[in-house]
Design a protein around this motif. Structure first.
Motif, PDB file in Angstrom:
ATOM      1  N   PHE A  50      -1.810   8.726   0.936  1.00 22.64           N
ATOM      2  CA  PHE A  50      -1.561   7.297   1.040  1.00 22.64           C
ATOM      3  C   PHE A  50      -2.835   6.515   0.765  1.00 22.64           C
ATOM      4  N   LEU A  51      -3.902   6.917   1.458  1.00 22.86           N
ATOM      5  CA  LEU A  51      -5.174   6.235   1.244  1.00 22.86           C
ATOM      6  C   LEU A  51      -5.666   6.462  -0.185  1.00 22.86           C
ATOM      7  N   ASP A 111       5.372   5.807   4.735  1.00 19.83           N
ATOM      8  CA  ASP A 111       6.607   6.074   5.481  1.00 19.83           C
ATOM      9  C   ASP A 111       6.349   6.164   6.991  1.00 19.83           C
ATOM     10  N   ARG A 112       5.279   5.527   7.451  1.00 22.11           N
ATOM     11  CA  ARG A 112       4.986   5.580   8.892  1.00 22.11           C
ATOM     12  C   ARG A 112       6.153   4.982   9.680  1.00 22.11           C
ATOM     13  N   ILE A 113       6.458   5.545  10.797  1.00 22.94           N
ATOM     14  CA  ILE A 113       7.600   5.225  11.661  1.00 22.94           C
ATOM     15  C   ILE A 113       8.893   5.618  10.932  1.00 22.94           C
ATOM     16  N   ARG A 114       9.282   4.859   9.913  1.00 25.29           N
ATOM     17  CA  ARG A 114      10.439   5.175   9.071  1.00 25.29           C
ATOM     18  C   ARG A 114      10.122   4.618   7.691  1.00 25.29           C
ATOM     19  N   ILE A 172      14.339  -0.443  -5.562  1.00 18.59           N
ATOM     20  CA  ILE A 172      14.563   0.887  -6.120  1.00 18.59           C
ATOM     21  C   ILE A 172      13.915   1.910  -5.204  1.00 18.59           C
ATOM     22  N   CYS A 173      14.682   2.884  -4.751  1.00 12.88           N
ATOM     23  CA  CYS A 173      14.170   4.006  -3.962  1.00 12.88           C
ATOM     24  C   CYS A 173      13.532   3.470  -2.674  1.00 12.88           C
ATOM     25  N   ASN A 174      12.217   3.535  -2.542  1.00 18.56           N
ATOM     26  CA  ASN A 174      11.578   2.981  -1.354  1.00 18.56           C
ATOM     27  C   ASN A 174      11.859   1.484  -1.222  1.00 18.56           C
ATOM     28  N   GLY A 175      12.056   0.818  -2.351  1.00 22.72           N
ATOM     29  CA  GLY A 175      12.420  -0.602  -2.319  1.00 22.72           C
ATOM     30  C   GLY A 175      13.766  -0.818  -1.650  1.00 22.72           C
ATOM     31  N   PRO A 224       0.860  -1.187   0.000  1.00 25.42           N
ATOM     32  CA  PRO A 224       0.000   0.000   0.000  1.00 25.42           C
ATOM     33  C   PRO A 224       0.899   1.241   0.000  1.00 25.42           C
ATOM     34  N   GLY A 225       0.738   2.098  -0.990  1.00 33.04           N
ATOM     35  CA  GLY A 225       1.555   3.300  -1.094  1.00 33.04           C
ATOM     36  C   GLY A 225       2.669   3.209  -2.122  1.00 33.04           C
TER      37      GLY A 225
END
Lengths: 264, 652
Positions: free
Chosen positions: B133-134, A56-59, A86-89, A9-10
């Motif tokens: 996000f949602l 990106d919740r918490i980190r 990649i990136c967020n990955g 999700p995101g």
């Protein structure tokens, strides 16, 4: 040859990543996070695309790294299958302990800090085209398997947190010694200058990408799928004038394909 | 509509960053940019165009307009109305997304009032709280819904919940289909036990409404509640069946067993006709009597550094301009952004926005017309054909006759421009305005904002390989000017930045000339004759041609002769500052070597008077002469330092 493009999700780069996977002649599909993790063993390789998984919740990356599908990816990685984050990955791979590959969280991708002449000139999110130098030998890493050491790659970045930092003693030295530093930010002539704008995010020793000791898991902040076609290049790049030509980022996807062929 | 969002653009208007309210203005500007990038980047939609104008009329009332561009196959458009079978079929009304809370309560009403400082606390609750996000997850779930109904060949109704919240969306869907509707508020997923009026009109973000046949109910709920797992992705989010369509004509709402609303549905959606007075605002402006500057280097550097001219890089580096992988021309490279949104196809979609509040202040009519003309020039400058326009009309309190007059004048201006700059290849057929928005009450006790009809123009180019950008390409290339310089410096950057006056001679649109210039540039690019093009607007010829040298990679300079910029019929005695800084419309074109003759042929074929004003040089200097006398001669790096620092210094 079947590739899973992971989707949390995101996540927001899965479609263009899948386009790139298919364009080099691999089969692929988007794999939603809540599918049965057992299905993952049926794939030959994995891309974890960019985005903002779990906001990106918490980190960045930490929540996705706790998903059952990521636990399954640890097992697939142990079998030597290629995984490119990649990136967020990349952030997810760090949080899952797959990179730098000690099984622990040994480093962080912290907020970008742009430093020039000893001064912080900017912080945070940044989107621009950069140059990378391939610092690993060829065949060292799955995602850069066909690239020569020292070759250059023009590619865009778009992230707020890509500044590789660590408090683990000797980690950077070890990464250098074991040739785990795959790409560094450099200027267009391949010179590494540890200052903004060449070091675009303040990363330690201008590191843009690393692999695990075995070389099958690669994490990179820049986006090869956005540099896949020549028409995606910035206007001042002469290669843009040949819109049908391949873009520099295509070599990452071709590398994964070659790596799978060779490992088979 | 069932479209995939493929691009956004963000025209922004902030107060004077060096004025009496500088601190607040800068805080607002940084905050707005943060909000845009944090939402847009997370959603995963590239920001392809935008503009920022600072002026004191926005000190207490900034304007944040955002344009969103979607793509959908014509035969797959989904309507925001209950489909024809909905009444007999007793279709479901399904609410999806975030649990309804009290956020944004009265948001539209708030936005429709003049702002007063003492109301700040009360107004806070009227601000909606967005969650990208949602929205990202909902977009993907919606795609699955659209695929399902396509495969099943079933027509549904689908609508975003915006201003007016649940009541507005439900009643509009029902009324548009000609049906009645029963709603049960107990079935809404909600964040708390709110009273019925809150549930009905709160403007909670990230919600959509579906009107669909009962036989699809289980499969639709499954998409949202299981496949995309909304309840676990976001606390309290889900899809819920909240009502039914019927063949009646009433809108009935029950809450805890009681009927809390029972009215004819048309009563909720039928408009109200106002009788507004209008009265021309008395605008007393004169042309200033100013001395000609002694040092044009300093004047030009000051203009390049002005926050309204300086490079937008400080802002657009915050925006993800590359996500989706469709980007061909990105912000900063040309007058418009360009995407190739359909893989395997060569066509591209260009997007540009424009509106100059300084012109609107002098003449709300020409403010409207010039905004359309410039947005169309922007799109043409990369080679795309202006195909459609959308607007966001920002004005003061329409209950005041002068503000209402400004609004009407602005609409007349943009309507005239769309008609007289007709669709290329369809003589006399207006460029359509396909959507839009009106924002009134943009005022505080200190006054209203300058009339701001913000225009976005969408253009189509058949082959993205032909599109060009604005930076100079090769030393030795010849530079051409089209568009004669007129004494039109009213509202100009030059008057404002150097002399702090507004002036009176606002640039007007000469419709035949404008249309011919736009078409000629498109044709020249299509034939591959141009290496670069940039339209003339703020800062005039001087800023335009300088920007071509300053845009990355900024490796080349130029030398131009202003005497040659006078053209046929212009007064030979025109003062140098007016040639440099007049904001009369036009283009600067860099011809490809060897293509000059054909270029001149095309331009003359459109009855234009092309002026060869100079040459691209290897020497990295900005050189402007008049006859043999040097007017300005600036090192490119010095000019670039001014141009790239101006915006960051105004926003920090």
């Amino acid at each position: 040859m079947k590739i899973a493009v992971m989707q949390f999700p995101g996540t927001n780069c899965e479609h263009e990543t899948l386009v790139a996977v298919k364009a080099v002649g691999m089969d692929g599909e988007i794999f939603r996070w809540n599918r049965s993790e057992g299905e993952l063993s049926g794939f030959d390789g994995f891309f974890i695309p960019g985005g903002f998984s779990y906001q990106d919740r918490i980190r960045a990356g930490v929540i996705a790294s706790k998903e059952p599908v990521m636990q399954a990816l640890l097992e697939e990685a142990a079998k030597g299958k290629p995984i490119v984050g990649i990136c967020n990955g990349f952030q997810i791979l760090v949080e899952s302990g797959l990179l730098p590959g000690t099984g622990k969280i040994d480093m962080a991708l912290a907020q970008n800090v742009m430093v020039s002449k000893g001064k912080i000139v900017r912080r945070g999110y940044y989107c621009d085209w950069v140059n990378l130098r391939h610092d690993a030998p060829s065949k060292r890493c799955s995602g850069s398997f066909i690239m020569e050491q020292g070759s250059l790659l023009k590619i865009p970045i778009a992230h707020g947190e890509g500044n590789l930092v660590t408090t683990t003693p000797k980690l950077i030295e070890r990464l250098n010694e074991q040739e785990q530093v795959v790409f560094r930010y450099c200027d267009r002539n391949g010179r590494v200058i540890n200052e903004f704008p060449v070091n675009v995010n303040g990363s330690t020793q201008s590191i843009a990408a690393i692999c695990n000791p075995e070389g099958n898991v690669l994490g990179m902040m820049p986006h090869p799928e956005r540099s896949f076609f020549a028409w995606q290049l910035p206007s001042f790049d002469p290669r843009k004038q040949r819109p049908d030509a391949a873009g520099p980022g295509r070599r990452i996807f071709e590398s994964v394909k070659r790596y799978i062929e060779v490992s088979a | 509509m069932g479209a995939t969002v493929v691009a956004t653009a963000d025209p922004l208007r902030f107060g004077d960053p060096f004025g009496p309210k500088a601190n607040k203005v800068r805080w607002v500007a940084e905050g707005v940019v943060d909000g845009i990038w944090q939402y847009g980047n997370a959603l995963g939609v590239p920001n392809m165009a935008g503009d920022i104008v600072f002026n004191e009329s926005f000190d207490d009332n900034c304007l944040v307009n955002v344009v969103s561009l979607g793509i959908v196959r014509r035969d797959q458009i989904i309507r925001s109305r209950a489909p024809p079978a909905a009444g007999e079929g007793g279709y479901d009304v399904i609410l999806i997304g975030k649990p309804t809370d009290s956020s944004g309560l009265g948001g539209v009403t708030f936005a429709s009032e003049a702002l007063r400082e003492e109301d700040e606390e009360t107004n806070r609750g009227a601000v909606q709280i967005p969650d990208p996000f949602l929205k990202n997850v909902l977009f993907k779930a919606n795609d699955d819904l659209f695929r399902l109904v396509r495969e099943e060949g079933i027509e549904i109704g689908f609508k975003d919940l915006g201003g007016g919240g649940f009541t507005c969306a439900t009643s509009e869907m029902g009324a548009a289909g000609g049906f009645g509707m029963e709603i049960n508020l107990d079935d809404l997923h909600k964040a708390d036990d709110f009273p019925p009026e809150v549930l009905s009109i709160a403007e909670t973000q990230e919600r959509f409404l579906i009107v669909s046949p009962p036989e699809l109910r289980e499969r639709i709920l499954k998409i949202y509640n299981e496949h995309w797992d909304l309840p676990n992705v976001y606390e309290g989010a889900r899809a819920s069946v909240v009502g039914k369509i019927n063949t009646g004509d009433r809108f009935t709402v029950s809450h805890k067993g009681e009927i809390v609303c029972d009215v004819p549905i048309q009563h909720l959606t039928g408009g109200i006709r106002y009788q507004r007075e209008e009265k021309a605002r008395v605008i007393e402006l004169t042309e200033p009597d100013i001395p000609e500057p002694a040092d044009y280097n300093q004047v030009l550097l000051k203009i390049l550094k002005s926050p309204n001219i300086a490079s937008r890089e400080h802002v657009y580096r915050y925006y993800d301009t590359e996500v989706m992988g469709n980007t061909v021309i990105r912000p900063g490279e040309a007058d418009a952004g360009l995407i190739a949104p359909v893989r395997g196809e060569n066509f591209g979609v260009a997007l540009a926005v424009d509106s100059n509040p300084f012109y609107g202040r002098i003449s709300p009519y020409w403010g409207g017309a010039t905004a359309v003309a410039e947005a169309m020039r922007n799109v043409a400058a990369i080679g795309a054909v202006p195909s459609t326009v959308t607007d966001c009309l920002n004005y003061g309190n329409p209950e005041k006759p002068e503000a209402f007059w400004e609004f009407r004048e602005g609409v007349k201006g943009l309507s005239q421009a769309c008609k007289d700059l007709w669709l290329k290849g369809h003589m006399g057929q207006a460029v359509p305005i396909v959507s839009g928005n009106v924002s009134f009450y943009n005022e505080s006790p200190q006054g209203s904002v300058d009339p701001s009809p913000v225009i976005a123009c969408v253009g189509i180019i058949k082959d993205i390989g032909k599109a060009i950008t604005q930076e100079l390409k090769a030393a030795g290339d010849k530079l051409f000017l089209i568009g004669p310089r007129f004494d039109e410096l009213g509202g100009s950057e030059y008057y404002k930045t150097i002399f702090n006056v507004t002036g009176a001679n606002v640039p007007i649109v000469r419709f035949d000339l404008e249309r011919n210039m736009i078409y000629a540039v498109i044709d020249a690019i299509d034939e591959g004759l141009l290496a670069a093009a940039h339209d003339i607007s703020n800062g005039g010829l001087a800023a335009t041609v300088s920007e071509m040298a300053l845009t990355r990679p900024a490796k080349l300079g130029f030398e131009i002769d202003l005497e040659k910029a006078l053209g046929i019929g212009a007064s030979a005695s025109m003062r140098t500052d007016k040639i440099l800084f007049s904001e009369s419309s036009g283009f600067v074109l860099e011809a490809k070597p060897g293509k000059e003759e054909r270029l001149l042929e095309i331009l003359r074929g459109y009855c234009l008077d092309p002026m060869e004003i100079g040459i691209v040089t290897k020497k990295r200097r900005i050189v402007m002469k008049r006859a043999s006398e040097t007017v300005a001669d600036i090192d490119l790096d010095e000019a670039r330092a001014a141009w790239t620092s101006g915006l960051a210094e105004a926003m920090r």
